[in-house]
Design an enzyme around this catalytic site. Structure first.
Site: not given
Ligand code: GUN
Length: 292
Positions: A52, A96, A119
């Site tokens: 990211k 996350q 998200d």
């Molecule tokens: N954990 C696995 N995939 C994701 C995602 O797309 N966003 C977040 N925040 N955590 C994750």
């Protein structure tokens, strides 16, 4: 069989985003800012957060990470969320997942201001997605929809079988594929751990989306000749290579690819599009496209 080159499509979209950021900087100064909250040292989460950061850098977004140890209190996370909700310099942020067991993930996600929930996990955004109202769509389903669109894959009236009902992928993609629109207008079957005859159902799919979290789960007996196969899985398999591992998906690619009209590889399929989905949501937040 045509390979769906998610990496290439993601790079093209990132180029467009980068030129939009350049225009923003020319005109107004500050680029979009995406923040992330990371708890603990789960390797998959670290990898995701690192990609990211790289992606933000490559398009010119500002990126920041708030790191906490495994034993962080829920109260502390709530305070950081409140701080980011109120910070006018932050356009969007993510928490996350997964969070440690002592934290109530639902309570944490619900604390996020829906307007900054890039998200798309907040109940308000999920509810708006279901109703077809403007919303942030979760990044992986959004990435899959972009792949289908870019590859001009016909989805109207097709039977789409989704394997896995997670809040992050399976449930939202099943809704997006059944909604009116292009891509969309599919007849959707959502399969999960209690589904009976899963092989039988999967083998009836025109479009098979595997998000079940089991390495190599989908074999050639579960795929109809000419099907489109979208592989959301990502698993590390240890080996004797220099890196010590290689990545595989939920689909046994070597056994399945020959039967498909289109298939996404792992790596280089859905993965790069997930990050793009997040960047696009951040740009939408910057432009106040969803919430005024
Ligand atoms: N954990 C696995 N995939 C994701 C995602 O797309 N966003 C977040 N925040 N955590 C994750």
């Amino acid at each position: 069989m045509k390979l769906i080159d998610g990496k290439k499509i993601a790079e093209e979209i990132k180029k467009t985003l980068a030129s939009q950021v350049a225009e923003i900087i020319d005109a107004e100064g500050d680029p979009p800012h995406l923040a992330a909250i990371l708890v603990g040292d789960d390797p998959a989460s670290q990898t995701y957060i690192a990609s990211k950061e790289r992606a933000c850098k490559s398009v010119g977004f500002t990126s920041s990470i708030y790191r906490f140890p495994d034993n962080v209190t829920q109260q502390k996370l709530m305070e950081v969320i409140d701080f980011l909700n109120d910070d006018p310099d932050v356009n969007g942020f993510i928490v996350q997942l997964p969070l440690p067991g002592h934290i109530d993930s639902n309570a944490v996600l619900q604390r996020i201001n829906p307007a900054k929930d890039v998200d798309g996990f907040h109940p308000v955004n999920i509810g708006r997605l279901v109703l077809g109202l403007p919303a942030y769509h979760p990044a992986t389903p959004a990435g899959i929809m972009m792949l289908l669109e870019q590859m001009k894959i016909e989805t109207s009236g097709k039977h789409c079988v989704v394997l896995g009902r997670s809040n992050i992928v399976g449930t939202p993609i099943s809704i997006l594929m059944s909604r009116k629109g292009t891509p969309g207008d599919s007849t959707v079957t959502l399969c999960h751990s209690k589904t009976q005859n899963i092989e039988d159902i999967a083998s009836q799919a025109d479009i098979l989306i595997a998000a079940i979290g089991k390495a190599g789960f989908v074999n050639e007996n579960m795929v109809k000749q000419g099907a489109v196969v979208i592989d959301v899985g990502i698993h590390r398999i240890n080996d004797s290579s220099e890196k010590g591992y290689h990545l595989v998906g939920d689909v046994d690619f070597d056994r399945v690819a020959g039967k498909c009209s289109f298939i996404t590889p792992v790596p280089g399929g859905v993965g790069p599009m997930t990050i793009v989905g997040l960047l696009i949501n951040t740009m939408k937040s910057f432009r106040k496209e969803i919430y005024k």
